[in-house]
Design a protein around this motif. Structure first.
Motif, PDB file in Angstrom:
ATOM      1  N   TYR A 202       0.905  -0.888  -0.184  1.00 13.80           N
ATOM      2  CA  TYR A 202      -0.025   0.022  -0.338  1.00 13.80           C
ATOM      3  C   TYR A 202       0.181   1.379  -0.076  1.00 13.80           C
ATOM      4  N   GLY A 203       0.402   2.405  -0.380  1.00 15.51           N
ATOM      5  CA  GLY A 203       0.613   3.698  -0.573  1.00 15.51           C
ATOM      6  C   GLY A 203      -0.170   4.993   0.556  1.00 15.51           C
ATOM      7  N   LEU A 204       0.751   4.856   1.511  1.00 16.12           N
ATOM      8  CA  LEU A 204      -0.122   5.625   2.579  1.00 16.12           C
ATOM      9  C   LEU A 204       0.245   7.037   2.988  1.00 16.12           C
ATOM     10  N   ASN A 205      -0.903   7.814   2.760  1.00 15.06           N
ATOM     11  CA  ASN A 205      -0.462   9.590   2.901  1.00 15.06           C
ATOM     12  C   ASN A 205      -1.349  10.367   2.903  1.00 15.06           C
ATOM     13  N   SER A 206      -1.318  11.781   3.333  1.00 16.21           N
ATOM     14  CA  SER A 206      -2.617  12.360   4.570  1.00 16.21           C
ATOM     15  C   SER A 206      -2.436  13.816   3.407  1.00 16.21           C
ATOM     16  N   VAL A 207      -4.042  14.094   3.911  1.00 17.13           N
ATOM     17  CA  VAL A 207      -3.709  15.699   3.400  1.00 17.13           C
ATOM     18  C   VAL A 207      -4.633  16.208   4.853  1.00 17.13           C
ATOM     19  N   GLY A 208      -4.281  17.411   4.511  1.00 20.12           N
ATOM     20  CA  GLY A 208      -4.721  18.612   5.072  1.00 20.12           C
ATOM     21  C   GLY A 208      -4.511  19.789   6.242  1.00 20.12           C
ATOM     22  N   PRO A 209      -4.582  20.577   6.615  1.00 22.70           N
ATOM     23  CA  PRO A 209      -5.748  20.333   7.015  1.00 22.70           C
ATOM     24  C   PRO A 209      -6.546  21.324   5.544  1.00 22.70           C
ATOM     25  N   LEU A 210      -8.126  20.805   5.439  1.00 23.42           N
ATOM     26  CA  LEU A 210      -9.680  21.509   4.749  1.00 23.42           C
ATOM     27  C   LEU A 210     -10.295  21.743   5.446  1.00 23.42           C
ATOM     28  N   LYS A 211     -11.282  22.148   4.493  1.00 22.90           N
ATOM     29  CA  LYS A 211     -12.238  23.089   5.331  1.00 22.90           C
ATOM     30  C   LYS A 211     -12.570  22.584   5.786  1.00 22.90           C
TER      31      LYS A 211
ATOM     32  N   ILE B  17      -6.965  12.867  -4.517  1.00 27.07           N
ATOM     33  CA  ILE B  17      -7.267  14.084  -3.431  1.00 27.07           C
ATOM     34  C   ILE B  17      -8.835  15.056  -4.249  1.00 27.07           C
ATOM     35  N   VAL B  18      -7.927  15.468  -5.331  1.00 30.97           N
ATOM     36  CA  VAL B  18      -9.037  16.375  -6.443  1.00 30.97           C
ATOM     37  C   VAL B  18     -10.136  15.630  -6.560  1.00 30.97           C
ATOM     38  N   GLY B  19      -9.908  14.894  -7.199  1.00 29.46           N
ATOM     39  CA  GLY B  19     -11.098  13.980  -6.988  1.00 29.46           C
ATOM     40  C   GLY B  19     -12.381  13.529  -6.247  1.00 29.46           C
ATOM     41  N   TYR B  20     -11.534  13.663  -4.623  1.00 32.80           N
ATOM     42  CA  TYR B  20     -12.543  12.734  -3.661  1.00 32.80           C
ATOM     43  C   TYR B  20     -12.670  14.601  -3.380  1.00 32.80           C
ATOM     44  N   HIS B  21     -12.454  15.478  -3.589  1.00 34.28           N
ATOM     45  CA  HIS B  21     -12.955  16.848  -2.684  1.00 34.28           C
ATOM     46  C   HIS B  21     -14.184  17.104  -3.643  1.00 34.28           C
ATOM     47  N   ASP B  22     -13.850  16.773  -5.287  1.00 31.15           N
ATOM     48  CA  ASP B  22     -15.418  17.034  -5.573  1.00 31.15           C
ATOM     49  C   ASP B  22     -15.998  16.292  -5.996  1.00 31.15           C
TER      50      ASP B  22
END
Length: 322
Positions: free
Chosen positions: A216-225, A317-322
């Protein structure tokens, strides 16, 4: 860099002593972070003052290309001949000049077929792109190659790279490759660093995806709204074999939260063999590390600013956010 060093050496008389110290990158983190901000053109954090320098702070003295000195003997006159290679082709195209020798005339006619005259300037048709390249003299070409090689934006590239950059800039002269090789051969920096071994300290370890849900490749994104539930961060895991995506919204990126996320994946798809992630604090914490050791999961870390390793995360992440 040599020009700035010369400017510093001019101030030696005003001090009792002057020493140069080479600081390793590990002990110069602040300058390394500032250089990355400049390369990425990212937003500058608060508290950092920025001064835009549109021109060098020191005067760069351009050295003309050295030519061999010809010393005439006593009682002899020196005849300076025009060595510009464009003159023969211009006379042939404009004045339709012919030569007594048929072979020489045929050779020049075949050569001039690739050139065109616009006004008083000579241009050459590019065989690959079909564009016109401006024909310049050899002295001007050597000056352009020197600028590309070791001046303000130079990176001491090889001869083939120098020729490619000169041609893509729209210039042409027939001795380009020979001039570029001569510049690289006479450059002290290129000759010094070419002796060093640039092979990696150890062989690259390839990680072939051999079966599903093993790597697996693992990563995190944030902080978001912030959304309902006080979720401001996202954990993303991608299976390297099937490209299956697992996403989970969390309120904080702690090592315990990462362990819970991986444990949920294990209950559904089994225990993975290895996990690839960056050096984030949530992935290097003791709780997540102990969890991986107890579950017999191998951890591999990639560079934080590695573009090829983060491009897939950004798209997901862009697709998930949309």
């Amino acid at each position: 860099m040599d020009t700035y060093c010369k400017e510093i050496r001019k101030l030696e008389a005003h001090f009792y002593g002057l020493e140069f110290h080479h600081v390793l990158r590990d002990y110069n983190v602040a300058a390394d972070v500032l250089s990355k901000l400049g390369c990425k053109r990212a937003l500058v954090p608060a508290g950092i003052f920025v001064q835009a320098l549109n021109s060098p702070t020191v005067k760069i003295e351009e050295e003309p290309p050295t030519m061999p000195e010809l010393v005439p003997a006593l009682g002899q006159d020196v005849l300076v001949a025009d060595l510009d290679w464009r003159s023969l082709i211009l006379d042939f195209i404009i004045n339709n000049k012919s030569y007594l020798k048929d072979k020489e005339h045929e050779r020049l006619a075949c050569r001039a077929a690739s050139y065109v005259v616009i006004g008083t300037k000579l241009f050459r048709h590019s065989a690959s792109s079909g564009t016109l390249s401006k024909c310049i003299s050899q002295s001007d070409g050597v000056r352009i190659l020197s600028e590309i090689h070791s001046r303000i934006c130079g990176n001491h590239a090889g001869a083939s790279t120098l020729v490619g950059k000169a041609f893509r800039s729209g210039f042409y002269w027939p001795t380009t490759m020979a001039d570029a090789q001569a510049i690289v051969r006479r450059c002290p920096g290129c000759q010094f660093f070419s002796k060093q071994q640039h092979v990696l300290a150890q062989a690259l370890r390839t990680i072939p995806p051999s079966w599903p849900f093993a790597c697996y490749g693992l990563n995190s994104v944030g902080p978001l709204k912030t959304v309902q539930g006080s979720y401001t961060f996202i954990f993303v895991a991608i299976d390297k074999f099937t490209k299956w995506i697992e996403v989970k919204s969390v309120s904080a990126t702690t090592a315990a939260k990462v362990a819970e996320f991986i444990q949920e994946i294990m209950h559904r798809f089994g225990v993975p063999n290895r996990i690839i992630t960056d050096l984030g604090t949530s992935f290097t914490g003791s709780e997540f590390w102990d969890f991986c050791q107890e579950s017999c999961i191998d951890m591999y870390y990639a560079s934080v600013a590695h573009p090829s390793a983060t491009a897939r995360w950004n798209a997901i992440i862009v697709g998930y956010h949309d």
